[in-house]
Design a protein around this motif. Structure first.
Motif, PDB file in Angstrom:
ATOM      1  N   GLN B 148       1.092  -1.191   0.347  1.00 17.15           N
ATOM      2  CA  GLN B 148      -0.294  -0.625   0.359  1.00 17.15           C
ATOM      3  C   GLN B 148       1.246   1.359  -0.143  1.00 17.15           C
ATOM      4  N   PRO B 149       1.871   1.264   1.590  1.00 12.88           N
ATOM      5  CA  PRO B 149       2.862   2.876   0.561  1.00 12.88           C
ATOM      6  C   PRO B 149       3.339   2.640  -0.581  1.00 12.88           C
ATOM      7  N   ALA B 150       4.209   1.594  -0.710  1.00 13.42           N
ATOM      8  CA  ALA B 150       4.406   1.308  -2.486  1.00 13.42           C
ATOM      9  C   ALA B 150       3.545   1.640  -3.449  1.00 13.42           C
ATOM     10  N   ALA B 151       2.788   1.930  -3.282  1.00 10.57           N
ATOM     11  CA  ALA B 151       1.328   2.300  -4.194  1.00 10.57           C
ATOM     12  C   ALA B 151       1.573   3.993  -4.051  1.00 10.57           C
ATOM     13  N   ALA B 402      -3.462 -15.653   2.915  1.00 10.42           N
ATOM     14  CA  ALA B 402      -3.418 -17.265   1.962  1.00 10.42           C
ATOM     15  C   ALA B 402      -1.836 -17.227   2.673  1.00 10.42           C
ATOM     16  N   GLY B 403      -0.973 -16.422   2.443  1.00 14.08           N
ATOM     17  CA  GLY B 403       0.114 -16.204   2.829  1.00 14.08           C
ATOM     18  C   GLY B 403       1.099 -16.220   0.928  1.00 14.08           C
ATOM     19  N   LEU B 404       0.586 -15.106   0.477  1.00 13.43           N
ATOM     20  CA  LEU B 404       0.873 -15.581  -1.058  1.00 13.43           C
ATOM     21  C   LEU B 404       1.361 -14.278  -1.821  1.00 13.43           C
ATOM     22  N   PRO B 405       2.769 -14.790  -2.220  1.00  8.35           N
ATOM     23  CA  PRO B 405       3.229 -13.296  -2.782  1.00  8.35           C
ATOM     24  C   PRO B 405       2.757 -12.259  -3.350  1.00  8.35           C
ATOM     25  N   ALA B 406       3.397 -11.055  -3.663  1.00 11.95           N
ATOM     26  CA  ALA B 406       2.390  -9.826  -4.047  1.00 11.95           C
ATOM     27  C   ALA B 406       3.216  -9.034  -3.358  1.00 11.95           C
ATOM     28  N   ILE B 407       2.777  -8.086  -4.953  1.00  7.93           N
ATOM     29  CA  ILE B 407       4.204  -6.797  -5.057  1.00  7.93           C
ATOM     30  C   ILE B 407       3.177  -5.680  -5.572  1.00  7.93           C
ATOM     31  N   SER B 408       3.461  -4.646  -5.683  1.00  6.39           N
ATOM     32  CA  SER B 408       2.949  -3.544  -5.942  1.00  6.39           C
ATOM     33  C   SER B 408       3.528  -2.793  -6.907  1.00  6.39           C
ATOM     34  N   VAL B 409       2.668  -2.878  -8.164  1.00  2.14           N
ATOM     35  CA  VAL B 409       4.436  -1.687  -8.703  1.00  2.14           C
ATOM     36  C   VAL B 409       3.608  -0.960  -9.981  1.00  2.14           C
ATOM     37  N   PRO B 410       4.286   0.673  -9.741  1.00  2.00           N
ATOM     38  CA  PRO B 410       3.647   1.643  -9.822  1.00  2.00           C
ATOM     39  C   PRO B 410       2.844   1.675 -11.268  1.00  2.00           C
ATOM     40  N   PRO B 419       0.132   9.174  -7.825  1.00  2.00           N
ATOM     41  CA  PRO B 419       0.951   7.919  -8.489  1.00  2.00           C
ATOM     42  C   PRO B 419      -0.858   7.033  -7.801  1.00  2.00           C
ATOM     43  N   ILE B 420      -0.272   5.616  -9.236  1.00  2.00           N
ATOM     44  CA  ILE B 420      -1.019   4.448  -9.104  1.00  2.00           C
ATOM     45  C   ILE B 420      -0.139   3.149  -8.787  1.00  2.00           C
ATOM     46  N   GLY B 421      -0.508   1.899  -8.181  1.00  2.00           N
ATOM     47  CA  GLY B 421      -0.435   0.929  -8.055  1.00  2.00           C
ATOM     48  C   GLY B 421      -1.500   0.384  -8.493  1.00  2.00           C
ATOM     49  N   LEU B 422      -0.262  -1.145  -8.984  1.00  2.00           N
ATOM     50  CA  LEU B 422      -1.204  -2.301  -9.465  1.00  2.00           C
ATOM     51  C   LEU B 422      -0.613  -3.136  -9.260  1.00  2.00           C
ATOM     52  N   GLN B 423      -1.549  -4.427  -8.234  1.00  2.00           N
ATOM     53  CA  GLN B 423      -0.996  -5.515  -7.786  1.00  2.00           C
ATOM     54  C   GLN B 423      -1.307  -6.688  -8.671  1.00  2.00           C
ATOM     55  N   LEU B 424       0.016  -7.413  -8.362  1.00  2.00           N
ATOM     56  CA  LEU B 424      -0.286  -8.740  -9.050  1.00  2.00           C
ATOM     57  C   LEU B 424       0.360  -9.494  -7.811  1.00  2.00           C
ATOM     58  N   MET B 425      -1.083 -11.255  -7.799  1.00  2.00           N
ATOM     59  CA  MET B 425      -0.775 -12.459  -6.749  1.00  2.00           C
ATOM     60  C   MET B 425      -0.007 -13.496  -7.093  1.00  2.00           C
ATOM     61  N   GLY B 426       0.327 -14.169  -6.783  1.00  2.00           N
ATOM     62  CA  GLY B 426       1.079 -15.142  -7.764  1.00  2.00           C
ATOM     63  C   GLY B 426       0.791 -16.338  -6.867  1.00  2.00           C
ATOM     64  N   LYS B 427       1.468 -18.002  -7.196  1.00  2.00           N
ATOM     65  CA  LYS B 427       0.534 -18.752  -5.735  1.00  2.00           C
ATOM     66  C   LYS B 427       1.757 -19.278  -4.741  1.00  2.00           C
ATOM     67  N   GLN B 428       1.787 -19.332  -3.751  1.00  2.00           N
ATOM     68  CA  GLN B 428       2.663 -19.674  -3.175  1.00  2.00           C
ATOM     69  C   GLN B 428       3.757 -20.262  -3.398  1.00  2.00           C
ATOM     70  N   TRP B 429       5.508 -19.796  -2.733  1.00  2.00           N
ATOM     71  CA  TRP B 429       6.347 -20.237  -3.670  1.00  2.00           C
ATOM     72  C   TRP B 429       6.440 -19.782  -5.194  1.00  2.00           C
TER      73      TRP B 429
END
Lengths: 94, 456
Positions: B148-151, B402-410, B419-429
């Motif tokens: 959230q602060p990254a976004a 759910a313990g998933l990896p997730a990123i916020s990208v400008p 700035p606006i951020g978008l999020q990508l979430m993936g499978k565990q590991w």
């Protein structure tokens, strides 16, 4: 639902928090609002049991003492000490 | 005062209030381009303990005098990689908040607009990276506190899979949700930082997991052909800022044009995430924060009359409003007669959320969503209304549950230049797919090269 002042005081005692009258009044409404919001979980029927965050495995190690005494280091953070002990208020009456 | 440091990255003054303690160090960014942290400056959220002459405070009065006798595992690993710690950054007290306004020890503003919050709880780390003070920073993410602060600050923020990075030396808030996270200007830099701190820590963190550690930078191929991207419809709801939604939908189109398959998916229990979170997080927090008793370390009120009085006076003076609120809430939901109705129920619905993600990830590789419903809000705008503040985390909390990896990208800027951020979430590991997708998207834009103060 709205928490009574008595309920808020009881939780504060359990949590070892001292609250002012103003805080008690404030938490009555703020906690009630959040509790009302989280009650929506009652809509969900039938669930999949408890959560386990990771597929943890056993970690084995030899039964050896590896830690060094760090008494001085750890006592350095304590507000009140006497010798190698942390000093606290008496728990029992004399 | 000495003359200006020769190093570019250290010339900026801390005009945003990013730091609680800024160290006087020499550093260089040179190695970063080659994927090395040698002499590279890294800012550290002050909830991660460092054994030096400075306190580790968690931005709380109760830890204001606390000097850690040990380094967190992530700090040890950073030192081994040759990184230079630039100081300890501001945060919401004990990482409890979404704006850094709950810090008891300092005020941080958004580098893009000083009347707005930097987000939180890792607001100082995000501001330090956005303002150009440090190219990299560590934070922690319990419900979105890195993303959230990254976004809000227009930088990259990444939360790895729960268990990927050791939590040893992270001042505990909610132990089943907490995870160390990384900030950087570019996805590649974040991958470098992740590489340095990832890995099991079986001596100190039983929830860290011995999974193979890939070369994360190698995953950044720029290729998304055949990648299956899911757009969960529950993340495009009423109340979301139209420019934020547009940015995410545009990103979906761009990924499609680059060869990805984009489909709409459904995660129907998403709407319960905040309710689950506001049971589990305060419950675990109230247990974790029971340790602050004024006896062993930290603040202690000297003139208490009894042992109980020592606890009460110390905690009264040491904890801020939001911390007390969460301790109260957690104590209530764990108290006799309420445990089943709240904590047990929340854990059960949490498992449904996890199952739902598992099902969706049978058909897609990565999920694309907004990071936050809106861009950065005004300082003071939400402080009087805790529930409204909590709802700001609606899109970030599920990945923690759910313990998933997730990123916020400008993902660009709104009309006000925020700035606006978008999020990508993936499978565990599967950090690799998340990073690869983020990098492929990032490389089509130059937003990461823009700085606050540039003409827009």
């Amino acid at each position: 639902m709205k928490l009574t002042a008595e309920e808020v005081k009881k939780i504060a005692r359990l949590a070892r928090l001292k609250l002012t009258d103003k805080e008690i009044e404030q938490y009555q409404s703020q906690l009630s609002e959040v509790l009302t919001y989280i009650k929506q979980l009652d809509e969900v029927k039938g669930t999949a049991g408890a959560t386990r965050m990771t597929a943890a495995t056993n970690v084995m190690s030899d039964d050896e003492v590896t830690n060094q005494p760090r008494t001085k280091e750890l006592l350095a953070g304590a507000p009140l000490t006497e010798g190698d002990s942390i000093k606290v208020k008496a728990v029992f009456d004399e | 005062m000495s003359s200006q440091s020769s190093d570019v990255s250290r010339q900026t003054s801390d005009s945003t209030g990013a730091y609680l303690n800024r160290y006087d160090v020499k550093a260089s960014m040179d190695a970063l381009a080659n994927g090395s942290l040698k002499d590279v400056p890294v800012a550290i959220k002050d909830i991660i303990v460092v054994a030096n002459d400075y306190p580790s405070t968690a931005a709380s009065k109760i830890l204001e005098p606390f000097k850690s006798p040990y380094d967190a595992t992530v700090i040890k690993k950073l030192s081994e990689a040759g990184a230079v710690i630039t100081g300890k950054t501001n945060l919401d007290e004990f990482a409890m908040g979404s704006s850094t306004e709950n810090s008891a020890l300092g005020k941080t503003v958004n580098p893009w607009d000083e009347s707005r919050v930097p987000g939180g709880s890792s607001g100082g780390s995000a501001a330090a990276v956005a303002s150009g003070d440090a190219p990299l920073a560590l934070g922690t993410d319990t419900g979105g506190s890195v993303r959230q602060p990254a976004a809000f600050c227009g930088v990259v923020g990444f939360k790895p899979t729960y268990g990927r990075v050791s939590r040893y030396g992270l001042v505990a808030m909610a132990s089943s949700l907490d995870q160390a996270g990384m900030f950087g200007r570019k996805v590649e830099d974040v991958a470098t930082l992740l590489q340095a701190v990832a890995g099991p820590d079986q001596e100190h963190d039983a929830t860290s997991v011995d999974q193979p550690i890939p070369d994360f930078r190698k995953a950044l191929t720029g290729d998304v052909k055949g990648l299956k991207v899911g757009l969960p419809k529950e993340y495009f709801i009423d109340g979301i800022q139209s420019e934020v939604e547009k940015a995410v939908r545009t990103a979906a189109d761009e990924l499609k044009a680059a060869g990805a398959e984009v489909t709409e998916v459904s995660l129907p229990h998403t709407k319960y995430s905040i309710a689950i979170y506001y049971i589990i997080m305060p419950a675990e927090s109230s247990s974790n924060l029971a340790r602050y008793d004024g006896i062993r370390y930290g603040l202690s009120v000297p003139d208490a009359t009894s042992l109980l009085d020592t606890y009460l006076e110390t905690r009264e003076q040491g904890f801020g409003d939001e911390v007390k609120r969460r301790i109260m809430l957690g104590t209530y939901v764990l108290s006799a007669g309420y445990y089943d109705a709240y904590y047990k129920k929340a854990e059960a619905v949490r498992s449904v959320i996890r199952q739902e993600f598992d099902e969706v990830f049978k058909n897609v590789d990565v999920l694309l969503t907004p990071t936050t419903p809106t861009t950065a809000f005004k300082i003071g705008e939400k402080t009087d209304d805790p529930l409204r503040m909590y709802l700001n985390d609606i899109f970030t909390v599920p990945a923690n549950l759910a313990g998933l990896p997730a990123i916020s990208v400008p993902a660009g800027f709104d009309k006000q230049g925020l700035p606006i951020g978008l999020q990508l979430m993936g499978k565990q590991w599967d950090e690799e797919t998340v990073l690869r997708t983020a990098h492929a998207y990032e490389s089509k834009h130059d937003w990461h090269a823009k700085s606050p103060g540039d003409s827009k």
